[in-house]
Design an enzyme around this catalytic site. Structure first.
Site, PDB file in Angstrom:
ATOM      1  N   LYS A 295      -8.877  -4.150 -11.879  1.00  0.00           N
ATOM      2  CA  LYS A 295      -8.133  -5.308 -11.354  1.00  0.00           C
ATOM      3  C   LYS A 295      -8.540  -6.631 -11.994  1.00  0.00           C
ATOM      4  CE  LYS A 295      -5.969  -3.469  -7.352  1.00  0.00           C
ATOM      5  NZ  LYS A 295      -5.963  -3.239  -5.919  1.00  0.00           N
TER       6      LYS A 295
ATOM      7  N   ARG B 198      -9.516   4.289  -4.925  1.00  0.00           N
ATOM      8  CA  ARG B 198      -8.255   4.471  -5.664  1.00  0.00           C
ATOM      9  C   ARG B 198      -8.476   3.989  -7.088  1.00  0.00           C
ATOM     10  NH1 ARG B 198      -3.909   1.344  -6.945  1.00  0.00           N
ATOM     11  NH2 ARG B 198      -1.846   2.289  -6.770  1.00  0.00           N
TER      12      ARG B 198
HETATM   13  N1  HH2 Z   1      -3.517  -1.657  -5.448  1.00  0.00           N
HETATM   14  C1  HH2 Z   1      -2.374  -1.548  -6.187  1.00  0.00           C
HETATM   15  C2  HH2 Z   1      -1.303  -0.796  -5.704  1.00  0.00           C
HETATM   16  N2  HH2 Z   1      -1.379  -0.152  -4.523  1.00  0.00           N
HETATM   17  N3  HH2 Z   1      -2.596   0.429  -2.595  1.00  0.00           N
HETATM   18  C3  HH2 Z   1      -3.705   0.328  -1.852  1.00  0.00           C
HETATM   19  N4  HH2 Z   1      -3.791   0.962  -0.690  1.00  0.00           N
HETATM   20  N5  HH2 Z   1      -4.786  -0.409  -2.272  1.00  0.00           N
HETATM   21  C4  HH2 Z   1      -4.781  -1.081  -3.455  1.00  0.00           C
HETATM   22  O1  HH2 Z   1      -5.784  -1.748  -3.763  1.00  0.00           O
HETATM   23  C5  HH2 Z   1      -3.606  -1.010  -4.256  1.00  0.00           C
HETATM   24  C6  HH2 Z   1      -2.509  -0.238  -3.787  1.00  0.00           C
HETATM   25  C7  HH2 Z   1      -2.271  -2.239  -7.493  1.00  0.00           C
HETATM   26  O2  HH2 Z   1      -2.739  -1.436  -8.530  1.00  0.00           O
HETATM   27  P1  HH2 Z   1      -1.823  -0.537  -9.493  1.00  0.00           P
HETATM   28  O3  HH2 Z   1      -1.081   0.502  -8.732  1.00  0.00           O
HETATM   29  O4  HH2 Z   1      -2.696   0.005 -10.558  1.00  0.00           O
HETATM   30  O5  HH2 Z   1      -0.807  -1.544 -10.175  1.00  0.00           O
HETATM   31  P2  HH2 Z   1       0.696  -1.940  -9.865  1.00  0.00           P
HETATM   32  O6  HH2 Z   1       0.776  -2.468  -8.475  1.00  0.00           O
HETATM   33  O7  HH2 Z   1       1.009  -2.974 -10.905  1.00  0.00           O
HETATM   34  O8  HH2 Z   1       1.552  -0.714 -10.003  1.00  0.00           O
END
Ligand code: HH2
Length: 300
Positions: free
Chosen positions: A245, A280
């Protein structure tokens, strides 16, 4: 220990710690997920624009291969999303989210047996995903974006992840502001857990998440990881998502997402030490080792 946050309206009479003295497990259609050791949750985004793996897993065949690889590397659960929630992201219409998600979900479901969570804020998407084999709902709005979400999860009997976010993805990093970030996030999550229980979701099926990077400065994110114990004290399993992040990039002289593995590892180790039961992450094999060593040291 910080003082417990004030009890939010609606939660009176509910025990503060449903897991006090009990072994936590999540009961999913794919089976029981034990949380005695921290579970590594592999991230699979069926999106063109996710901040780290955007475009990589839109193709069902590639997503299924990546899923199998993550499970072989030690993932105990996979999280599939079809709408990016990165800072500045604009909402995706339901039809488009389903168009991206379902073929990937079907392929991944056929490829692996671990529980699959679906990262969505829409009840209709969650319901369709559960119908195609998803086992857990991961709602970054904690049931606030869609009034039907909590009752849908209650009806399906699946666990739900309730995440804290200040603002919306489009605006959340504009000016994050808290008096006491740990107390406010704890109070919010306790209120949302109360709402989920009032909607009929069993306490044992609720997971809380501080929402690292969702309407938070670098200092807020660090503080939440440092004081995870205050969220764990609410009595629900806690999931933490620090993987690659932006706050890590800012702590590491502007490093891009691909260069944040060791930063991710440090934050995951501290989150596990603070009591996180699910982490995650994108880099499953590396983080499985981080979790194993962290837990060995904690248990020594
Ligand atoms: N972070 C992201 C997306 N979903 N869900 C939970 N429960 N907790 C988190 O910290 C979280 C989440 C963001 O990360 P990522 O899926 O890698 O990126 P993007 O939102 O750009 O798809």
């Amino acid at each position: 220990m910080v003082a417990s946050p004030p009890r939010p309206p609606g939660s009176e009479g509910l025990p503060r710690s449903p897991f006090a003295g009990r072994q936590a497990v999540l009961r999913t259609p794919a089976g029981v997920l034990a949380l005695d050791r921290a579970v590594v949750v592999g991230i699979l985004n069926a999106t063109p624009d996710s901040f780290s793996d955007g475009g990589v897993h839109l193709d069902p065949g590639r997503a299924a291969a990546a899923a199998a690889e993550m499970v072989a590397a030690g993932a105990g659960m996979l999280d599939l999303g079809a709408e990016s929630t990165r800072p500045g992201a604009t909402p995706v219409p339901r039809e488009e989210e389903l168009r991206r998600l379902l073929p990937v979900l079907r392929a991944v479901r056929a490829a692996v047996r671990v529980p699959l969570s679906v990262d969505t804020t829409k009840a209709a998407v969650a319901e369709a995903a559960i119908g195609e084999g998803a086992d857990v709902v991961n709602d970054v709005s904690a049931g606030r974006a869609d009034a039907a979400m909590l009752s849908s999860c209650a009806g399906a009997g699946v666990p739900i992840v309730l995440m804290h976010m200040q603002g919306t993805p489009a605006t959340m990093q504009a000016e994050p502001c808290y008096g006491d970030v740990v107390g406010e996030v704890a109070c919010f999550l306790e209120e949302r857990a109360g709402a989920a229980r009032a909607a009929g979701i069993a306490a044992e099926q609720i997971v809380l998440d501080p929402g690292i990077g969702f309407g938070k400065t670098v200092a807020h994110n660090c503080r939440l990881v440092r004081r995870l114990d205050a969220l764990v004290a609410l009595g629900y399993p806690v999931l933490v998502g620090v993987s690659r992040k932006g706050f890590l990039g800012r702590l590491l002289d502007g490093r891009d997402a691909g260069g944040r593995l060791f930063g991710t590892a440090a934050a995951v180790a501290l989150a596990v030490a603070g009591g996180a039961k699910l982490v995650r992450v994108h880099d499953v094999a590396a983080i499985r080792d981080v979790v194993a060593v962290t837990e060995a040291v904690l248990g020594a």
